[in-house]
Design a protein around this motif. Structure first.
Motif, PDB file in Angstrom:
ATOM      1  N   ARG A   1     120.109  89.945   9.237  1.00  0.00           N
ATOM      2  CA  ARG A   1     119.374  89.609   8.016  1.00  0.00           C
ATOM      3  C   ARG A   1     120.190  88.687   7.111  1.00  0.00           C
ATOM      4  O   ARG A   1     119.654  87.757   6.515  1.00  0.00           O
ATOM      5  N   GLU A   2     121.491  88.953   7.030  1.00  0.00           N
ATOM      6  CA  GLU A   2     122.350  88.103   6.209  1.00  0.00           C
ATOM      7  C   GLU A   2     122.370  86.668   6.726  1.00  0.00           C
ATOM      8  O   GLU A   2     122.515  85.718   5.938  1.00  0.00           O
ATOM      9  N   ALA A   3     122.198  86.502   8.038  1.00  0.00           N
ATOM     10  CA  ALA A   3     122.197  85.165   8.629  1.00  0.00           C
ATOM     11  C   ALA A   3     120.830  84.493   8.567  1.00  0.00           C
ATOM     12  O   ALA A   3     120.687  83.334   8.976  1.00  0.00           O
ATOM     13  N   GLY A   4     119.835  85.204   8.082  1.00  0.00           N
ATOM     14  CA  GLY A   4     118.509  84.614   7.956  1.00  0.00           C
ATOM     15  C   GLY A   4     117.535  84.978   9.051  1.00  0.00           C
ATOM     16  O   GLY A   4     116.449  84.392   9.136  1.00  0.00           O
ATOM     17  N   VAL A   5     117.877  85.956   9.899  1.00  0.00           N
ATOM     18  CA  VAL A   5     116.968  86.403  10.958  1.00  0.00           C
ATOM     19  C   VAL A   5     115.965  87.381  10.363  1.00  0.00           C
ATOM     20  O   VAL A   5     116.339  88.323   9.652  1.00  0.00           O
ATOM     21  N   THR A   6     114.687  87.179  10.647  1.00  0.00           N
ATOM     22  CA  THR A   6     113.654  88.122  10.230  1.00  0.00           C
ATOM     23  C   THR A   6     113.728  89.356  11.110  1.00  0.00           C
ATOM     24  O   THR A   6     113.700  89.249  12.340  1.00  0.00           O
TER      25      THR A   6
ATOM     26  N   SER B   1     124.558 102.584   4.225  1.00  0.00           N
ATOM     27  CA  SER B   1     124.803 103.457   3.080  1.00  0.00           C
ATOM     28  C   SER B   1     124.745 102.730   1.740  1.00  0.00           C
ATOM     29  O   SER B   1     124.444 103.347   0.714  1.00  0.00           O
ATOM     30  N   ARG B   2     125.025 101.441   1.704  1.00  0.00           N
ATOM     31  CA  ARG B   2     124.971 100.720   0.432  1.00  0.00           C
ATOM     32  C   ARG B   2     123.527 100.673  -0.064  1.00  0.00           C
ATOM     33  O   ARG B   2     122.599 100.477   0.726  1.00  0.00           O
ATOM     34  N   PRO B   3     123.323 100.860  -1.359  1.00  0.00           N
ATOM     35  CA  PRO B   3     121.950 100.891  -1.888  1.00  0.00           C
ATOM     36  C   PRO B   3     121.109  99.688  -1.488  1.00  0.00           C
ATOM     37  O   PRO B   3     119.941  99.836  -1.105  1.00  0.00           O
ATOM     38  N   ALA B   4     121.691  98.494  -1.530  1.00  0.00           N
ATOM     39  CA  ALA B   4     120.920  97.294  -1.185  1.00  0.00           C
ATOM     40  C   ALA B   4     120.505  97.304   0.278  1.00  0.00           C
ATOM     41  O   ALA B   4     119.420  96.853   0.639  1.00  0.00           O
ATOM     42  N   ASP B   5     121.389  97.818   1.137  1.00  0.00           N
ATOM     43  CA  ASP B   5     121.064  97.865   2.567  1.00  0.00           C
ATOM     44  C   ASP B   5     120.013  98.929   2.860  1.00  0.00           C
ATOM     45  O   ASP B   5     119.155  98.748   3.737  1.00  0.00           O
ATOM     46  N   LEU B   6     120.074 100.061   2.158  1.00  0.00           N
ATOM     47  CA  LEU B   6     119.026 101.067   2.322  1.00  0.00           C
ATOM     48  C   LEU B   6     117.682 100.513   1.856  1.00  0.00           C
ATOM     49  O   LEU B   6     116.652 100.724   2.505  1.00  0.00           O
ATOM     50  N   ALA B   7     117.698  99.777   0.748  1.00  0.00           N
ATOM     51  CA  ALA B   7     116.463  99.119   0.299  1.00  0.00           C
ATOM     52  C   ALA B   7     115.987  98.115   1.336  1.00  0.00           C
ATOM     53  O   ALA B   7     114.780  97.924   1.533  1.00  0.00           O
ATOM     54  N   GLY B   8     116.937  97.477   2.027  1.00  0.00           N
ATOM     55  CA  GLY B   8     116.589  96.546   3.097  1.00  0.00           C
ATOM     56  C   GLY B   8     115.853  97.221   4.233  1.00  0.00           C
ATOM     57  O   GLY B   8     115.035  96.598   4.914  1.00  0.00           O
ATOM     58  N   CYS B   9     116.149  98.499   4.466  1.00  0.00           N
ATOM     59  CA  CYS B   9     115.424  99.239   5.507  1.00  0.00           C
ATOM     60  C   CYS B   9     113.948  99.370   5.153  1.00  0.00           C
ATOM     61  O   CYS B   9     113.081  99.300   6.029  1.00  0.00           O
ATOM     62  N   LEU B  10     113.652  99.565   3.862  1.00  0.00           N
ATOM     63  CA  LEU B  10     112.250  99.598   3.448  1.00  0.00           C
ATOM     64  C   LEU B  10     111.617  98.224   3.614  1.00  0.00           C
ATOM     65  O   LEU B  10     110.461  98.106   4.036  1.00  0.00           O
ATOM     66  N   ASP B  11     112.373  97.181   3.324  1.00  0.00           N
ATOM     67  CA  ASP B  11     111.859  95.820   3.499  1.00  0.00           C
ATOM     68  C   ASP B  11     111.497  95.553   4.950  1.00  0.00           C
ATOM     69  O   ASP B  11     110.541  94.831   5.248  1.00  0.00           O
ATOM     70  N   MET B  12     112.248  96.157   5.890  1.00  0.00           N
ATOM     71  CA  MET B  12     111.995  95.913   7.317  1.00  0.00           C
ATOM     72  C   MET B  12     110.736  96.602   7.824  1.00  0.00           C
ATOM     73  O   MET B  12     110.313  96.356   8.956  1.00  0.00           O
TER      74      MET B  12
END
Length: 410
Positions: free
Chosen positions: A295-300, A334-345
């Motif tokens: 995701r950090e590299a821009g992959v959907t 575990s980082r809040p932003a990454d956990l939020a990223g799981c919802l985004d996925m």
């Protein structure tokens, strides 16, 4: 207004805001705090309201068949073998009844968009396709179901399969899949799938690189074909468990290729955890690809269920929140932003993978909403937040009452 949702917490313009949402007919008519509009009210109570969850990769045609299959080895080969044997006895009514069980579970857990893979080959013919096609029509009030036709048992080695795939596309399927690792000529299958997709202007969603070693990976070849055909943004690959075995430098190289080519990745944690590592008696590989560097590299990226209650995955309840939480546990998120990223996925990123242009909470957009028993995206995944209710096209589609504790003296 037909419905006014009061005190909803939504993600808007990069931040969480409390607001009201007004619905007129099937669409969102207004979004603003303290709306003065009149109409029946639904109180969100400060809970997180999101657009409907998206299942990007599931198999409704072969769900709920454990009663007719054995699991002795727990391998991919055994799963394909047992399912191939079972599906010879499938009927339209049988597939419909089993698919309905899983589809209703998905709906009750907040899923409102779905891409389901359907096997086509001379052994099963159009039986599964016809059943799932009918399911999609019958449950359109609660969920939008897209069919992806694919050759589970091979293409170049199974005469008659290609004609059935083409028939499925002619009958309305908008996506074609592939399983190169079960073909005697994996790259020939990939070549044919791209050619057929071009002929029918179809999306591509491949099962790819599902194995316990790094030998014979095809992901870079798929990237090359994506660029050759100009299909960037229209190709997804699921599983890719072999990537999880790569050292960081090699992983980074393929990540860059995926991003540059516009190839999306779907992570299927439940299935891959079940099938991978069977040949190890210690240091067992998990087989689940970490999404964060992709995701950090821009992959959907998306997270999805894949199979439910069959030899590929002998468990499952259709909950994408649970699947995202499982992924987070396995991949040390575990980082809040990454956990939020799981919802985004399972929401926004999944919508980009499926190229859904009408997705999201916007004025004029579809009134497809789910209320989660959480106040923010991080907690939604970390606490396995219960979906409290869902609205599909402006109409209530499911509800879950909160549990009530019966304290002494109440």
């Amino acid at each position: 207004m037909d419905q006014i949702i009061r005190d909803a917490r939504i993600w808007r313009d990069g931040e969480l805001v409390n607001t009201d949402i007004a619905i007129k007919g099937e669409t969102i008519a207004a979004i603003a705090p303290d709306l003065s509009a009149e109409g029946p009210e639904l109180k969100a109570g400060g809970c997180l309201v999101i657009p409907g969850l998206i299942e990007t990769h599931i198999h409704l045609d072969k769900t709920c068949i454990l009663d007719r299959c054995r699991i002795e080895e727990g391998t991919v080969a055994e799963a394909v073998r047992e399912t191939a044997s079972a599906k010879r006895g499938f009927t339209v009514g049988d597939v419909y009844a089993r698919g309905r069980q899983t589809l209703e579970r998905c709906i009750s857990h907040g899923t409102m968009r779905m891409r389901t893979h359907v096997e086509l080959d001379p052994g099963i013919g159009m039986t599964g396709f016809e059943a799932v096609e009918q399911l999609a029509r019958d449950y359109a009030w609660a969920i939008d179901v897209e069919l992806c036709v694919f050759p589970q048992e091979g293409l170049t080695n199974y005469p008659g399969t290609e004609e059935l795939l083409i028939e499925g596309l002619r009958r309305g399927a908008r996506t074609i899949g592939a399983v190169p690792y079960f073909d005697t000529d994996p790259r020939a299958q990939i070549d044919r799938i791209f050619a057929i997709a071009r002929d029918f202007d179809a999306e591509i969603d491949m099962h790819l690189d599902l194995a316990e070693t790094t030998q014979g990976m095809q992901v870079e070849y798929v990237c090359r074909k994506t660029e050759e055909f100009g299909w960037g943004g229209r190709v997804a690959v699921g599983h890719v468990t072999q990537m999880s075995l790569l050292p960081p430098d090699r992983f980074g190289e393929i990540t860059t290729r995926l991003a540059n080519a516009g190839v999306a990745v779907t992570i299927l944690p439940s299935t891959d955890l079940h099938l991978m590592g069977r040949n190890h008696d210690h240091a067992v590989p998990r087989g689940v690809v970490p999404a964060e560097p992709l995701r950090e590299a821009g992959v959907t990226c998306s997270i999805s269920t894949n199979n439910v209650l069959n030899p590929f995955t002998p468990y499952g309840d259709g909950s994408l929140i649970r699947m995202a939480n499982l992924y987070a546990n396995v991949c040390h998120v575990s980082r809040p932003a990454d956990l939020a990223g799981c919802l985004d996925m399972i929401t926004g990123s999944a919508a980009r993978l499926m190229r859904l242009n009408d997705y999201g909470i916007t004025v004029g957009g579809p009134a497809d909403l789910v209320c989660l028993d959480a106040s923010n995206p991080t907690d939604a995944i970390a606490t396995l937040a219960q979906p409290l209710w869902g609205i599909k096209r402006g109409r209530m589609s499911f509800t879950h009452p909160r549990p009530e504790l019966h304290r002494p003296g109440n």
